[in-house]
Design a protein around this motif. Structure first.
Motif, PDB file in Angstrom:
ATOM      1  N   SER A 267       0.837  -1.195   0.000  1.00  0.00           N
ATOM      2  CA  SER A 267       0.000   0.000   0.000  1.00  0.00           C
ATOM      3  C   SER A 267       0.878   1.253   0.000  1.00  0.00           C
ATOM      4  O   SER A 267       1.865   1.325   0.732  1.00  0.00           O
ATOM      5  CB  SER A 267      -0.873  -0.043   1.253  1.00  0.00           C
TER       6      SER A 267
ATOM      7  N   SER B 157      -1.052   5.714  -8.731  1.00  0.00           N
ATOM      8  CA  SER B 157      -0.461   6.890  -9.391  1.00  0.00           C
ATOM      9  C   SER B 157       0.023   6.526 -10.796  1.00  0.00           C
ATOM     10  O   SER B 157      -0.153   7.305 -11.738  1.00  0.00           O
ATOM     11  CB  SER B 157       0.707   7.441  -8.574  1.00  0.00           C
TER      12      SER B 157
ATOM     13  N   HIS C 293      -3.129  -5.719  -4.587  1.00  0.00           N
ATOM     14  CA  HIS C 293      -2.151  -6.112  -3.586  1.00  0.00           C
ATOM     15  C   HIS C 293      -2.481  -7.490  -3.012  1.00  0.00           C
ATOM     16  O   HIS C 293      -2.005  -7.862  -1.957  1.00  0.00           O
ATOM     17  CB  HIS C 293      -1.876  -5.051  -2.511  1.00  0.00           C
TER      18      HIS C 293
HETATM   19  N1  LIG Z   1      -1.950  14.142  -6.257  1.00  0.00           N
HETATM   20  C1  LIG Z   1      -1.228  13.784  -5.182  1.00  0.00           C
HETATM   21  N2  LIG Z   1      -0.757  14.692  -4.330  1.00  0.00           N
HETATM   22  C2  LIG Z   1      -0.034  14.335  -3.255  1.00  0.00           C
HETATM   23  N3  LIG Z   1       0.293  13.074  -2.953  1.00  0.00           N
HETATM   24  C3  LIG Z   1      -0.142  12.124  -3.776  1.00  0.00           C
HETATM   25  C4  LIG Z   1      -0.931  12.408  -4.938  1.00  0.00           C
HETATM   26  N4  LIG Z   1      -1.217  11.255  -5.562  1.00  0.00           N
HETATM   27  C5  LIG Z   1      -0.635  10.279  -4.831  1.00  0.00           C
HETATM   28  N5  LIG Z   1       0.002  10.778  -3.769  1.00  0.00           N
HETATM   29  C6  LIG Z   1       0.770  10.015  -2.765  1.00  0.00           C
HETATM   30  O1  LIG Z   1       1.537   9.079  -3.457  1.00  0.00           O
HETATM   31  C7  LIG Z   1       1.684   7.892  -2.685  1.00  0.00           C
HETATM   32  C8  LIG Z   1       1.302   6.683  -3.532  1.00  0.00           C
HETATM   33  O2  LIG Z   1      -0.088   6.627  -3.665  1.00  0.00           O
HETATM   34  P1  LIG Z   1      -0.835   5.551  -4.588  1.00  0.00           P
HETATM   35  O3  LIG Z   1      -2.298   5.713  -4.357  1.00  0.00           O
HETATM   36  O4  LIG Z   1      -0.346   5.665  -5.966  1.00  0.00           O
HETATM   37  O5  LIG Z   1      -0.316   4.186  -3.938  1.00  0.00           O
HETATM   38  P2  LIG Z   1      -0.892   2.708  -4.120  1.00  0.00           P
HETATM   39  O6  LIG Z   1       0.289   1.819  -4.269  1.00  0.00           O
HETATM   40  O7  LIG Z   1      -1.907   2.670  -5.206  1.00  0.00           O
HETATM   41  O8  LIG Z   1      -1.578   2.465  -2.720  1.00  0.00           O
HETATM   42  P3  LIG Z   1      -2.861   1.540  -2.311  1.00  0.00           P
HETATM   43  O9  LIG Z   1      -2.458   0.126  -2.590  1.00  0.00           O
HETATM   44  O10 LIG Z   1      -3.009   1.816  -0.857  1.00  0.00           O
HETATM   45  O11 LIG Z   1      -4.010   2.010  -3.136  1.00  0.00           O
HETATM   46  C9  LIG Z   1       0.829   8.063  -1.462  1.00  0.00           C
HETATM   47  O12 LIG Z   1       1.671   8.441  -0.388  1.00  0.00           O
HETATM   48  C10 LIG Z   1      -0.108   9.189  -1.852  1.00  0.00           C
HETATM   49  O13 LIG Z   1      -0.489   9.923  -0.730  1.00  0.00           O
END
Ligand SMILES: Nc1ncnc2c1ncn2[C@@H]1O[C@H](COP(=O)(O)OP(=O)(O)OP(=O)(O)O)[C@@H](O)[C@H]1O
Length: 376
Positions: free
Chosen positions: A33, A39, A188
């Protein structure tokens, strides 16, 4: 073919990834996570814009640095964790909405989508009357009818309960077997990845730790995945015979034939087997008196103790020549030490057939052949 590179800052998070994915099949983005999976998908859809990036999808450049094609000009289907259907429209109207949004040439028709996802019976229902799994199937259908060049799926099963998840997985397997379209799948849950993905992009803290074919990465001794308690090998094969009387199928895999419970489809059907490392034991020769159906010649590639030191994870290549499919075995370190095996040893891997039950996956159909039809 997809070639992606995204680098930049999101708040205090640094994303710096580069990976490739084939123009067909499922590539899973997997990682803990917050490692940046969503992103990456958002960058691919054009919803997040990082100036340090490049994205090429089947010959079309969607991003070249600051030159970024806006989301509405990309032929992308996006399926989210929670199906965002229009509540005031019926299922059929939701699907028609997808068709109206079609960007590229017609790749998949309504009838095919409806058949693949089994949603005809839901057509006239209001979306409020659908279960979670049904909603997600309709959302996938709507995304497909927008004729995407690329389908992005962000944890499409994570909002569903276990039963709905089991119900929807076979539909996703069918999509995978049928569609000539690349699917980027974020999860995940490693068991979903094992069932659906061909390739894996393993992410860690905004970076790509490793990428490659699924079976290879799952068993890579340099990656943390090798230490998970539910470690399993994923092996693709083809049904060569079915024995309806005993309810067994024989699957030819590289380097051997594995007997599996269940009539897993007509001969020629491609199947994916998940073989837990804890269900594979090792011996010098084939057992004589045993209920075990599968005793397969294999060669030991290497072995490493688990972090707690009580278990040993052994990597094997199936087949007398030791060049077949990769199999994993997890045994106690005591029995490993007692038997004195070493890399290069030719051994017999014993698999409990019941451990394999119900873990196939359908692919192309072929004419039916029974075990009794197969010459000795
Ligand atoms: N637009 C944004 N502005 C600031 N921080 C961001 C932005 N987009 C993503 N983040 C940060 O980037 C990091 C990665 O987030 P992301 O949602 O891509 O992870 P993930 O691997 O998909 O997580 P999960 O499995 O929990 O969904 C996090 O710390 C999130 O807070």
């Amino acid at each position: 073919m997809i070639s992606a590179r995204f680098a930049g800052r999101l708040g205090s998070f640094d994303l710096d990834v580069a990976f490739e994915a084939p123009g067909r099949g499922v590539t899973a983005l997997f990682g803990p996570s917050g490692c940046g999976k969503t992103s990456v998908l958002r960058c691919m859809a054009g919803l997040t814009r990082l100036p340090g990036g490049r994205l090429e999808v089947n010959g079309q450049i969607w991003q070249e640095g600051r030159k970024i094609t806006p989301p509405h000009r990309r032929a992308v289907g996006y399926v989210f964790q929670e199906a965002s259907l229009f509540a005031h429209l019926s299922v059929r109207e939701n699907l028609r909405y997808g068709m109206k949004r079609a960007r590229g040439p017609l790749r998949i028709g309504e009838a095919e989508v409806v058949g693949l996802l089994g949603i005809e019976a839901l057509f006239s229902r209001p979306t409020a009357a659908l279960s979670g799994g049904e909603r997600q199937r309709v959302a996938i259908g709507r995304a497909l009818l927008s004729q995407p060049e690329l389908l992005l799926m962000d944890e499409p099963l994570s909002a569903l309960d276990r039963i709905s998840r089991e119900e929807i997985l076979p539909y996703l397997e069918r999509l995978h077997a049928t569609l000539e379209m690349p699917i980027l799948f974020v999860s995940h849950d490693i068991s979903e990845v094992e069932r659906l993905a061909d390739r894996l992009v393993l992410m860690e803290a905004g970076k790509v730790r490793a990428e490659g074919p699924l079976a290879q990465l799952l068993a890579d001794p340099s990656l943390p995945l090798i230490h998970r308690p539910d470690l399993a090998a994923v092996i693709e094969g083809e049904v060569i015979a079915v024995d309806p009387a005993y309810g067994l199928s024989e699957i030819a895999v590289p380097g051997g034939v594995i007997t599996v419970p269940g009539a897993l489809g007509p001969a020629g059907t491609r199947r994916r087997l998940r073989i837990p490392a804890s269900d594979v034991s090792l011996g010098r020769r084939a057992p004589l008196d045993t209920t075990i159906l599968n005793a397969l010649p294999a060669t030991i590639l290497d072995a490493a103790p688990d972090p707690d030191g009580h278990l040993t994870t052994v990597r094997l290549a199936l087949g007398p020549a030791g060049n077949g499919a990769l199999l994993l075995s997890r045994v106690s370190r005591k029995s490993w030490d007692r038997l004195g095996f070493a890399p290069g040893d030719r051994i017999v891997a014993r698999l409990k057939a019941t451990a394999l039950a119900g873990r196939g996956r359908p692919a192309e159909t072929a004419p039916e052949r029974k075990m009794t039809d197969v010459p000795d």
